[in-house]
Motif scaffolding. Structure first.
Motif, short mmCIF file in Angstrom:
data_model
loop_
_atom_site.label_atom_id
_atom_site.label_comp_id
_atom_site.label_asym_id
_atom_site.label_seq_id
_atom_site.Cartn_x
_atom_site.Cartn_y
_atom_site.Cartn_z
N GLY A 1 -52.74 -16.07 13.38
CA GLY A 1 -53.20 -17.38 13.81
C GLY A 1 -52.32 -17.87 14.94
N SER A 2 -52.75 -18.95 15.55
CA SER A 2 -51.98 -19.48 16.68
C SER A 2 -50.59 -19.88 16.23
N GLY A 3 -49.61 -19.50 17.03
CA GLY A 3 -48.24 -19.88 16.71
C GLY A 3 -47.57 -18.93 15.74
N ARG A 4 -48.33 -17.95 15.20
CA ARG A 4 -47.71 -17.03 14.24
C ARG A 4 -47.50 -15.68 14.88
N THR A 5 -46.27 -15.23 14.79
CA THR A 5 -45.94 -13.95 15.42
C THR A 5 -45.22 -13.07 14.42
#
Lengths: 576, 346, 261
Positions: A244-248
């Motif tokens: 998801g966005s922001g998850r790395t």
């Protein structure tokens, strides 16, 4: 403390306690690291917690039961209040179970809570295991944790089997008889192993006390130790997270333990216990007074073990009997029992336990993975997992064949034959179907990214052309669908080096490449920025020429990575 | 024409005009405020809901205690034991469930609606220790090995391993020696049936006359002297027999000449598959069906297997009558009863 | 008069009137409707046997032969006795209608008097078991503990530990016993219908049969633990654990993981 005013008495006391402990344990460091540790938030991460909390429920109710249960096979005559058992000779184990049910206030509730919790414990383990499998959470660095979890699955089954055999009733006693028959079938040492377990001939006088020790001491100790290890790994590795966005790969996004997780997880424990209590209050389970005390002569229709052992039962029912043979020396080899009870479950469980290592070997991937896979993006793995689940499910259905026969007015013999065929056809068919569904979903994702959502608005141009307006995905929606990696089949060094000398180790590499092709040849790759730009430039023909503008199609025969094909300039195989 | 708003930045070409290979992570999405964060009335309402849920729990606990004392002892009236137990189980269980669920839902609702729900991010570090620590660890192990001198003293290494490997025998020997009882697996091959033992009804033990057995009936049989055995259940687990009367014209075969009496046949009740009692007798087909794994045996044809996972026919007990007309065994079974094991034919 | 008229327009009046009418109708029906014949039959008269024969020729002879000696479609009834007839016809199994692995109970086609007449005729063909008396099948006179011990050894393997029914081979089955009358239970044991073995009085004595009936009459009622889930054992328990337990808990998990609005 952030206030500058004088602390309250409670705060003072808390501070003093903390200081006392820290001076003796150095606990401050732990609290610093752990108190605000971040855990990602998703309902599917709570499945393991269902297992953990139902286990705690089992422990609590179990301690209550041990206060009244008598693990002895000594004979006694029943004089309690249940009329249909009056004057019946039975073991003390059975008699104390009846006493727990009818004479101990709340005893039946505790028995039912304990047994429902056990069924839910196993169901939660299986569900949690499936979540971990289908999202690829078993990849490095979590392979060892997968093995720990797998061991917990096996221990759970043993705990359940030993537990429901303790009341020494006709149903579980026949289950023990079957276990004895399976043990006797082991070549060479079978009869001795049977004597080992039962302390002599079946049923003997030793079994219930031994099962009690196993069930109350040995297995719970092992389970608790492994749960500790399992949770330690989760803390050490930090929890995985969905893409998801922001998850790395380099962060964990979620909420801190204090206060959010403490409240949610702690609250969930009470919810789990509460739901189990609700079931124990309203739904009857294991009514041993209906089965009667164990005797080798009676048996009841509908003789099945608890659900997590049903696959074994079905396996035994499906196997044709002809497989048993006598060796040249006059020794009997009961292949008709060894195959269904030892070999088939052995294969299924070994595949399950070894899968992380198999997949790692096939992909050659040595990186750490902390972002989960969407199941559709790993078609082979998802299809493989589904086919294993289907195999177990078919065996469980086969184990219930007499109930299927009575409920649907079918012949039990026909049902058995149907499952004999299905156990081979079913997993294969479900593999094929699931893989195609995954690839189809991936294609849908590509479509969505390239062309956006259909809005249902039709626009007519002056020229008379009609088109549907599409709303493009925003960056967050798009990221979810393009973030995954397309794993490609292994590329290997060519067979001969530049001077034509055959390379050592080529055969092994070639085999690995072949396996990797089976896994990853069929794939749909995620949309790249170039493809999106290309689709935009052809926007007015969106609905018509979508197929033509996809530069990267599903991998197939024409894109096989063939080492025998012309090698490129660098000596490596052509890139897709 | 698809209507775009502005192109997102992933599609802006790089300085040199090329697009990036893959899309880039757009970063955390915007935080959505909850109703409780924006509206103080909604916040208060959520707080009241949490309070209510915890109150439900307290009420549940009190109700549990009330029920425990009010319901009294369910055994006071034995004729109503089933319904009294059911009532007690239901009320204690329901109140317990409320006591628990109140706390659980209260805590969760609190966390969801009132606690700070800003998503936070924490860095992940590589799991492996840094190179320096690994070096140091390796060095420490090497130093330790050096200091012990074990690398130079091969005999010591062998000795320590040998001693450690052997000592478990001190525990294993008495454990294994005693755990299997008398370890006499030969007992599996015999049952307590002997020449002259009367066939008796299970479980009452009353002897059976040949005239008691009518065509189409099945008797569940034990040896008459079963209760005199040292371990009755162990003997019963091998000795149970089914007695069936068929029309002599229907009997196709049996396992031995003269083993039946006037159409009455006796077969072992222990399934040759894995040992369940093969108790279901289907009168019209004269088949015996085992309920555990559906092995089916044809009584009229030496009880051989006609379906299912069993391989061998049920052993037949040779019977005849004594001078009072009671059915008796002619001898023990001529083969071991029950499931197969490695040395059963030896 | 005026007071009555004043109350006549109460809005609840129609309901009260309706109830009174129903009570009246019901009461009249209970008094006047014909009752079924008493189960305890007197010794069959010659006319009973004759009427029975007529019924037999019309409904049974096709399969059982005009003299009850049997044909290819139906077995001989000589010696089966009135008990067998009372069971088979009284549970609706006979006259058989459908071909299948076994003949199943269905709505009864004859009334009690006709059944006893058929029974009288069949009994006249050859001596066989008679219909048991009220006393012989009275559950209150039986010992349910002894009944359970006997049931466990002789009946549970087909009918399940509490008589919930079970599967036999090739589509046959042993039915659920909870709704079977004590008389029919006795007769089934005595005559061994279809696949069921014959439990003659030398196998299970009349007292033992009554004990078994006492045991069965206590089943299917109140389960001390709550809902009995069909009394089918571990498979149904596992199914409900998944459906109710895991279902509710996954629901709770979704609730916990979802963002609050």
């Amino acid at each position: 403390m952030t206030t500058t005013s004088t602390p309250t008495p409670a705060a003072k006391a808390a501070g003093a306690t903390a200081d006392y402990l820290d001076q003796r344990t150095g606990i401050g460091v732990v609290v610093k690291t752990f108190a605000r540790k971040i855990f990602p938030d998703h309902w599917s991460f709570l499945l393991g917690e269902i297992a953990l909390y139902s286990f705690v429920t089992i422990l609590i109710s179990g301690v209550f039961l041990t206060m009244f249960f008598v693990p002895s096979m000594g004979e006694t005559t029943y004089t309690g209040p249940w009329s249909s058992m009056q004057g019946v000779e039975m073991s003390q184990a059975f008699s104390s179970t009846l006493r727990l049910s009818f004479e101990v206030r709340g005893g039946l509730l505790m028995r039912q809570v304990h047994h429902w919790a056990a069924l839910i414990f196993m169901a939660a383990i299986v569900t949690h295991m499936m979540r971990v499998f289908f999202t690829g959470a078993f990849r490095k660095p979590r392979e060892l944790n997968w093995v720990v979890g797998f061991t917990l699955l096996i221990l759970g089954m043993l705990a359940g089997f030993s537990g429901y055999s303790l009341p020494d009733d006709v149903l579980s006693g026949n289950g023990l008889r079957i276990a004895d028959g399976v043990i006797k079938a082991v070549p060479l040492i079978g009869s001795y192993t049977s004597y080992f377990v039962f302390g002599g001939e079946f049923p003997g006088q030793e079994l219930i006390p031994r099962l009690f020790t196993v069930h109350v001491l040995l297995i719970p100790a092992l389970i608790l130790a492994l749960i500790g290890l399992h949770l330690l790994f989760v803390v050490l590795h930090k929890h995985t997270q969905y893409p998801g966005s922001g998850r790395t790969e380099k962060n964990v996004v979620g909420y801190p333990v204090l206060p959010v997780y403490a409240a949610k997880a702690g609250g969930f424990f009470f919810v789990v216990f509460g739901v189990i209590a609700l079931m124990g209050a309203t739904m009857s389970i294991n009514a041993v007074w209906n089965y009667g005390p164990y005797d080798p002569s009676p048996v009841s229709a509908g003789a099945q073990p608890d659900w997590y052992m049903l696959f074994l039962e079905g396996s035994l029912r499906l196997m044709p009997g002809q497989a048993e043979f006598v060796t040249w020396g006059g020794y009997t080899v009961s292949a008709n029992i060894i195959i269904p009870a030892m070999i088939v479950p052995g294969i299924l469980f070994t595949m399950l336990a070894a899968y992380p290592f198999i997949e790692a070997a096939v992909t050659g991937d040595r990186r750490e993975h902390h972002v989960l896979d969407r199941p559709r993006n790993r078609p082979f793995r998802t299809a493989f997992g589904v086919s294993i689940v289907v195999a177990f499910f078919i065996l469980a259905l086969a184990g219930s064949n007499d109930l299927i026969a009575t409920h649907f007015h079918l012949s039990i013999n026909d049902i058995t034959w149907a499952f004999r065929v299905l156990i081979f056809v079913g997993p294969w068919l479900s593999f094929v179907i699931t893989k195609r569904i995954c690839l189809g979903l991936q294609r849908k994702d590509r479509e969505l990214v390239l062309h956006g959502h259909e809005t249902g608005r039709i626009v007519r141009f002056a020229s008379g052309e009609y088109i549907e307006v599409h709303k493009p995905l925003d960056a967050h929606e798009r990221w979810l669908r393009v973030q995954h990696e397309a794993i490609r089949p292994l590329e290997i060094e060519p067979a001969e080096d530049s001077r034509g000398v055959r390379r050592k180790g080529y055969a092994l590499d070639r085999m690995r490449q072949r396996v990797s092709q089976v896994f990853y040849e069929d794939r749909v790759e995620p949309v790249t920025p170039a493809e999106l730009a290309a689709s935009h430039s052809h926007g007015e023909h969106d609905a018509l020429e979508a197929d033509v503008h996809e530069p990267t199609q599903v991998g197939g025969g024409s894109h096989l990575v063939e080492p025998d094909a012309e090698t490129g300039a660098e000596g490596r195989n052509p890139q897709i | 024409m698809s209507t775009h708003d502005t192109h997102s930045h992933e599609l802006e070409p790089h300085g040199d005009g090329t697009l990036p290979d893959r899309f880039e992570n757009p970063g955390h999405p915007e935080h959505h405020q909850r109703l409780g964060d924006l509206d103080p009335k909604a916040n208060k309402k959520a707080e009241r809901q949490v309070l209510a849920l915890f109150t439900v729990s307290v009420v549940g606990t009190i109700a549990f205690a009330v029920a425990y004392f009010a319901l009294g002892d369910p055994t006071t009236d034995p004729t109503k034991i089933a319904s009294a137990t059911r009532t007690e189980n239901l009320w204690l269980g329901l109140t317990l469930a409320f006591a628990l669920l109140g706390i659980g839902t209260g805590a969760v609702h609190w966390a969801k609606t009132l606690m700070n729900d800003h998503e936070m991010s924490e860095e992940r570090h590589a799991i492996a220790s840094d190179a320096e620590s690994r070096e140091a660890a390796l060095q420490a192990l090497q130093d330790g090995a050096e200091d012990s001198g074990i690398s130079r003293r091969g005999a010591l290494k062998g000795a320590v391993i040998g001693a450690l490997a052997l000592f478990p025998i001190t525990i294993a020997l008495p454990l294994i020696g005693n755990i299997g009882g008398d370890w006499n697996v030969g007992k599996l091959k015999h049952t307590m049936w002997k020449k002259g033992t009367r066939l008796a009804r299970d479980p009452s033990g009353r002897a059976i006359k040949a005239s008691d057995v009518t065509i189409g009936s099945v008797f569940h049989v034990i040896p008459e002297n079963l209760e005199e055995a040292e371990h009755p259940l162990d003997e019963k687990a091998k000795a149970v027999v089914l007695l069936i009367r068929l029309d002599p014209r229907d009997i196709k075969s049996e396992q031995g000449e003269g083993w039946s009496y006037d159409g009455i046949v006796a077969y072992s009740k222990i399934c040759t598959h894995v040992g369940c009692p093969v108790a279901l007798y289907e009168q019209q087909t004269h088949h015996l069906l085992c309920p555990c794994h559906q092995s089916t045996f044809d009584v009229a044809d030496s009880a051989k297997v006609v379906f299912g996972p069993a391989k061998r026919a049920l052993p037949q007990l040779p019977i005849t009558i004594d001078d009072e007309g009671y059915l008796i065994a002619q001898s023990d079974f001529h083969e071991p009863v029950g499931p197969s094991f490695w040395e059963r034919k030896k | 008069m005026k007071a009555l008229a004043a109350r006549r327009h109460d809005r609840r009046a129609p309901i009260v009137l309706l109830l009174l009418a129903l009570l009246l109708t019901g009461g009249l029906y209970a008094v006047l409707a014909p009752t079924s014949a008493d189960a305890a039959a007197a010794a069959p008269s010659a006319s009973d046997i004759q009427t029975g024969e007529k019924l037999f020729q019309a409904n049974c002879a096709t399969c059982h032969g005009p003299s009850g000696a049997g044909t290819a479609s139906g077995p001989s009834l000589i010696g089966v006795g009135a008990a067998a007839v009372n069971f088979q016809v009284g549970t609706g199994r006979m006259p058989a209608q459908q071909n299948g692995p076994q003949i199943e109970a269905k709505p009864v086609q004859f009334d009690d008097e006709q059944i006893s007449q058929l029974g009288a005729f069949v009994a006249s063909l050859g001596a066989g078991p008679a219909v048991p008396t009220e006393d012989q099948v009275d559950p209150s006179k039986g010992n349910s503990a002894n009944g359970m011990a006997l049931f466990r050894t002789n009946c549970a393997m087909c009918h399940n530990a509490v008589g919930a029914g079970g599967a036999l081979s090739r589509g046959k089955f042993a039915p659920k016993l909870w709704e079977t009358s004590p008389t029919h239970l006795y007769e089934a044991m005595l005559t061994g219908p279809q696949s069921m073995p014959v439990f003659s009085d030398t196998n299970l004595s009349p007292d033992e049969k009554r004990d078994i009936i006492a045991f069965i009459s206590e089943q299917g009622d109140v389960a001390p633990g709550g809902l009995d889930l069909g009394s089918l054992g571990a498979v149904s328990e596992g199914l409900w654990a998944w459906i109710v337990g895991i279902g509710l808990l996954i629901g709770a998990a979704v609730w916990i993981g979802a963002k609050s609005s």
